[in-house]
Design a protein around this motif. Structure first.
Motif, PDB file in Angstrom:
ATOM      1  N   MET A   1      -0.525   8.786 -14.271  1.00 38.50           N
ATOM      2  CA  MET A   1      -1.392   7.614 -14.350  1.00 38.50           C
ATOM      3  C   MET A   1      -2.525   7.833 -15.353  1.00 38.50           C
ATOM      4  SD  MET A   1      -0.355   5.134 -12.528  1.00 38.50           S
ATOM      5  CE  MET A   1       0.746   4.779 -11.163  1.00 38.50           C
TER       6      MET A   1
ATOM      7  N   VAL B   1      -0.529   0.878 -15.967  1.00 40.97           N
ATOM      8  CA  VAL B   1      -0.216   1.298 -14.598  1.00 40.97           C
ATOM      9  C   VAL B   1       1.077   0.635 -14.149  1.00 40.97           C
ATOM     10  CG1 VAL B   1      -0.976   1.176 -12.186  1.00 40.97           C
ATOM     11  CG2 VAL B   1      -2.613   1.764 -13.978  1.00 40.97           C
TER      12      VAL B   1
ATOM     13  N   LEU C   1       4.474   2.314 -12.693  1.00 41.55           N
ATOM     14  CA  LEU C   1       4.945   1.865 -11.386  1.00 41.55           C
ATOM     15  C   LEU C   1       6.326   1.229 -11.466  1.00 41.55           C
ATOM     16  CD1 LEU C   1       1.905   0.269  -9.532  1.00 41.55           C
ATOM     17  CD2 LEU C   1       3.131   2.369  -8.971  1.00 41.55           C
TER      18      LEU C   1
ATOM     19  N   SER D   1     -10.342   0.981  -1.399  1.00 39.57           N
ATOM     20  CA  SER D   1      -8.998   0.849  -1.976  1.00 39.57           C
ATOM     21  C   SER D   1      -8.010   1.768  -1.288  1.00 39.57           C
ATOM     22  CB  SER D   1      -9.042   1.146  -3.478  1.00 39.57           C
ATOM     23  OG  SER D   1      -9.803   0.177  -4.170  1.00 39.57           O
TER      24      SER D   1
ATOM     25  N   MET E   1      -4.599   0.776   0.639  1.00 36.23           N
ATOM     26  CA  MET E   1      -3.317   1.452   0.436  1.00 36.23           C
ATOM     27  C   MET E   1      -2.636   1.767   1.763  1.00 36.23           C
ATOM     28  SD  MET E   1      -3.871   4.260  -2.547  1.00 36.23           S
ATOM     29  CE  MET E   1      -4.095   3.820  -4.259  1.00 36.23           C
TER      30      MET E   1
ATOM     31  N   GLY F   1       0.329  -3.285  -4.982  1.00 34.11           N
ATOM     32  CA  GLY F   1       0.092  -1.895  -5.357  1.00 34.11           C
ATOM     33  C   GLY F   1      -0.540  -1.728  -6.724  1.00 34.11           C
ATOM     34  N   THR F   2      -0.162  -2.563  -7.684  1.00 34.27           N
ATOM     35  CA  THR F   2      -0.692  -2.414  -9.041  1.00 34.27           C
ATOM     36  C   THR F   2      -2.201  -2.645  -9.126  1.00 34.27           C
ATOM     37  OG1 THR F   2       1.450  -3.079  -9.935  1.00 34.27           O
ATOM     38  CG2 THR F   2      -0.431  -3.157 -11.424  1.00 34.27           C
TER      39      THR F   2
ATOM     40  N   GLN G   1      -4.254   0.278  -7.525  1.00 38.81           N
ATOM     41  CA  GLN G   1      -4.335   1.486  -8.344  1.00 38.81           C
ATOM     42  C   GLN G   1      -5.201   1.265  -9.579  1.00 38.81           C
ATOM     43  OE1 GLN G   1      -0.616   3.974  -8.462  1.00 38.81           O
ATOM     44  NE2 GLN G   1       0.274   2.064  -7.724  1.00 38.81           N
TER      45      GLN G   1
ATOM     46  N   SER H   1      -7.367  10.379  -9.407  1.00 35.25           N
ATOM     47  CA  SER H   1      -6.040   9.901  -9.764  1.00 35.25           C
ATOM     48  C   SER H   1      -4.968  10.550  -8.899  1.00 35.25           C
ATOM     49  CB  SER H   1      -5.757  10.174 -11.240  1.00 35.25           C
ATOM     50  OG  SER H   1      -5.734  11.570 -11.505  1.00 35.25           O
TER      51      SER H   1
ATOM     52  N   ILE I   1      -4.341   8.741  -5.599  1.00 37.38           N
ATOM     53  CA  ILE I   1      -3.593   7.490  -5.572  1.00 37.38           C
ATOM     54  C   ILE I   1      -2.265   7.682  -4.846  1.00 37.38           C
ATOM     55  CG2 ILE I   1      -2.371   5.794  -6.980  1.00 37.38           C
ATOM     56  CD1 ILE I   1      -4.658   5.915  -8.961  1.00 37.38           C
TER      57      ILE I   1
END
Length: 393
Positions: free
Chosen positions: A113, A129, A133, A206, A210, A308-309, A312, A327, A330
């Motif tokens: 990432m 990203v 993904l 965040s 997740m 999800g995008t 992240q 990172s 994530i």
């Protein structure tokens, strides 16, 4: 697609397939290793915990090594892990080999990432990203259904031999396409600074989102094959086609999510979480009916990856001044959720609730995730604080 991003995409496809393909062959693996289907679900939990715990530790331990060298080493580890899984003599060995592979998986995505966003301007970070993904989503389109089909025809061990071949292809792509340039030299960040950025509310909220997202995705998906066979009444040879549709939806979702992240990140995220909570209720209601269930699984897959995008992208934006540890967290955040989801799913099944009950837990957690996102956005607006300036490459 820039060629280095293609290499990152291909390796992401390999790692994503080996993580998720177990759902398509879970009954066969359980039979082959002499355990029950709910107990075999711990292969999902073990893999996820390896990513969540081992990934960040390995990332920090190798922070003085060039990213290209690490990506090559991690892909080699992936290939060896697939060979070991294909030859696993019992459940304990299989679990151990998958955990070993998962540690490489966790470190890979954290590093990939950072490399991906370093290759594009700030305005295209969401799409960068999304491209990485996309490896995960295409693994759901091609890798998981193909792996399930291979397992159905030649046995589940053949699935892991096929994964070895994909890993070798990814290794060659990384070796050839990821250059040793100044964009990927490892920066010297103090560990204390790395840890402090995790205290920003945009980061830890965040991570909570997740967890909610993974509960909504993986509680049902871990047991998707028996759910479709026993509740929906689909034939075993039809299941890979339904998984294929789920993967198509996921791929559409990840690019939609990338566009939304570059447009209006938080309003889009809040709306997607709310819609997905409702979609899981629909999944519960239509699960006994083949056609509505197939359509619902397609939409459900699209929403999972559309959410999800931006999640992240938000973490990468708010940790741009110290991206190393953040990172790596994530994939950890996602996989803590996956591990919890597999355990919760197994507990529900062992408690006699049945496969149909699995989407209900996801609906509740997605609703809570939507609330967290809303409160976080309001706090961010009140504070008026701008995202940090990216660390110099």
């Amino acid at each position: 697609m820039p060629l280095p991003l293609f290499a990152l995409f291909l390796a992401a496809f390999a790692f994503g397939t080996t993580e998720f393909v177990i759902a398509g062959i879970l009954p066969d693996v359980a039979t082959g290793l002499g355990v029950s289907i709910p107990f075999a679900g711990y292969l999902v939990s073990g893999y996820a915990l390896g990513i969540a715990v081992g990934g960040p530790l390995l990332t920090m331990a190798t922070r003085r090594i060039s990213r290209r060298s690490i990506l090559v080493a991690l892909t080699i580890a992936f290939c060896l892990g697939q060979v070991a899984c294909a030859m696993a003599p019992n459940f304990a060995a299989m679990l151990l080999f998958r955990i070993g592979t998962s540690i490489a998986h966790g470190a890979y995505f954290g590093i990939a990432m950072v490399v991906a966003v370093s290759l594009v301007p700030n305005s295209a970070r969401g799409r960068a990203v999304a491209l990485v993904l996309a490896g995960l989503t295409v693994s759901n389109i091609i890798g998981v259904p193909a792996g399930a089909a291979i397992g159905g025809i030649w046995g589940w061990r053949a699935t892991f031999w096929a994964m070895t071949l994909i890993g070798v292809m990814a290794l060659v792509a990384i070796w050839l396409l990821i250059p040793q340039t100044k964009l990927e030299r490892r920066e010297e960040h103090h560990l204390g600074r790395e840890v402090r950025v995790l205290g920003r509310q945009q980061v830890w909220t965040s991570l909570i989102i997740m967890l909610a997202l993974m509960m909504g995705q993986m509680v049902p998906f871990t047991y998707i094959t028996p759910l479709l066979q026993e509740v929906t009444g689909l034939d075993a040879m039809v299941v890979p086609w339904v998984l294929l549709l789920n993967g198509v939806g996921a791929t559409l979702g990840v690019f939609i999510g990338g566009r939304l992240a570059d447009w209006k990140l938080m309003p889009s995220l809040i709306a997607l979480l709310a819609v997905q909570a409702g979609m899981l209720v629909v999944l519960y209601l239509v699960s006994p009916y083949a056609v509505p269930m197939t359509v619902a699984i397609f939409i459900w897959g699209a929403l999972n990856f559309a959410i999800g995008t931006p999640v992240q992208a938000r973490i990468l934006t708010w940790t741009a001044d110290a991206p190393g540890l953040a990172s790596s967290l994530i994939p950890s955040g996602f996989n803590v959720g996956i591990a919890i989801a597999a355990v919760v799913g197994a507990a529900l099944l062992d408690g006699g609730y049945g496969y149909r009950s699995l989407p209900v837990i996801g609906a509740v957690t997605l609703a809570l995730g939507c609330l967290v996102a809303l409160l976080s956005a309001l706090q961010e607006k009140r504070s008026g604080i701008a995202p940090p300036v990216p660390a110099s490459a």
